[in-house]
Design a protein around this motif. Structure first.
Motif, PDB file in Angstrom:
ATOM      1  N   PHE A 195      -7.625   0.436  -3.683  1.00 41.04           N
ATOM      2  CA  PHE A 195      -7.258   1.774  -4.131  1.00 41.04           C
ATOM      3  C   PHE A 195      -8.206   2.311  -5.198  1.00 41.04           C
ATOM      4  O   PHE A 195      -8.011   3.412  -5.691  1.00 41.04           O
ATOM      5  N   SER A 249       0.824  -1.217   0.000  1.00 41.72           N
ATOM      6  CA  SER A 249       0.000   0.000   0.000  1.00 41.72           C
ATOM      7  C   SER A 249       0.848   1.252   0.000  1.00 41.72           C
ATOM      8  O   SER A 249       0.539   2.224  -0.699  1.00 41.72           O
ATOM      9  N   ARG A 294     -10.264   6.684  -3.698  1.00 36.08           N
ATOM     10  CA  ARG A 294      -8.860   6.394  -3.424  1.00 36.08           C
ATOM     11  C   ARG A 294      -8.536   6.701  -1.970  1.00 36.08           C
ATOM     12  O   ARG A 294      -9.003   7.694  -1.424  1.00 36.08           O
ATOM     13  N   TYR A 305      -5.128  -3.580  -5.353  1.00 34.29           N
ATOM     14  CA  TYR A 305      -5.509  -2.590  -6.352  1.00 34.29           C
ATOM     15  C   TYR A 305      -6.979  -2.208  -6.215  1.00 34.29           C
ATOM     16  O   TYR A 305      -7.332  -1.033  -6.355  1.00 34.29           O
ATOM     17  N   THR A 360       0.851   3.926  -2.959  1.00 34.35           N
ATOM     18  CA  THR A 360       0.535   5.314  -2.621  1.00 34.35           C
ATOM     19  C   THR A 360       1.586   6.256  -3.199  1.00 34.35           C
ATOM     20  O   THR A 360       1.255   7.294  -3.783  1.00 34.35           O
TER      21      THR A 360
END
Length: 161
Positions: free
Chosen positions: A120, A84, A151, A117, A88
């Motif tokens: 996000f 993550s 997001r 994924y 990011t």
């Protein structure tokens, strides 16, 4: 990521992706586009306290489109949030590159990555048959609109370029 990281990154690459690992030349080529005012790439590594490479990721950007080229975390860092943090970082740089959307390919037999994924906001848009060679494994193509409100918020990262 810098040239001196390539050897350690390759060791992790070969461990995690033995059938379809990137070659040294692929990393060198990508890094050639990652520096200077005309940079179109972002490559980052995450290191442990003792300097061991625990993960890496890369993004290519052109014409308002970003493409996650690679993202990997050492097995002993799975479930720690490293993936993550790496993603990011790439998405923050996609914003800096003025990308309107980001695409990626992920192996159809890698549900762990697919779930990352999806968290996000990436959505499936198609398949690339036989994309991963020599195993002839299909890729799921996923897309993220950079305008998407789902997001996750920006987080601090322990990565460096």
């Amino acid at each position: 990521m810098r040239w001196w990281d390539i050897e350690s990154v390759l060791a992790l690459e070969y461990e995690l992706f033995p059938e379809d690992a990137w070659s040294p030349g692929m990393f060198w080529s990508e890094l050639a586009h990652a520096r200077g005012p005309a940079a179109t790439r972002r490559y980052v590594v995450a290191a442990t306290g003792d300097g061991r490479i625990a993960g890496y990721a890369g993004l290519a950007a052109a014409g308002g489109l970003g493409d996650v080229q690679t993202i990997a975390a050492a097995r002993d860092h799975w479930g720690t949030g490293l993936g993550s943090r790496l993603l990011t970082d790439l998405l923050q740089h996609a914003t800096a590159f003025e990308c309107e959307e980001v695409l990626l390919e992920v192996r159809v037999d890698n549900p762990r990555a697919q779930k990352l994924y999806e968290r996000f906001g990436f959505e499936p848009v198609g398949f690339r048959r036989g994309y991963y060679q020599p195993g002839n494994v299909d890729a799921l193509v996923m897309r993220l609109s950079m305008q998407d409100e789902r997001r996750p918020p920006k987080q601090g990262t322990e990565t460096h370029g």
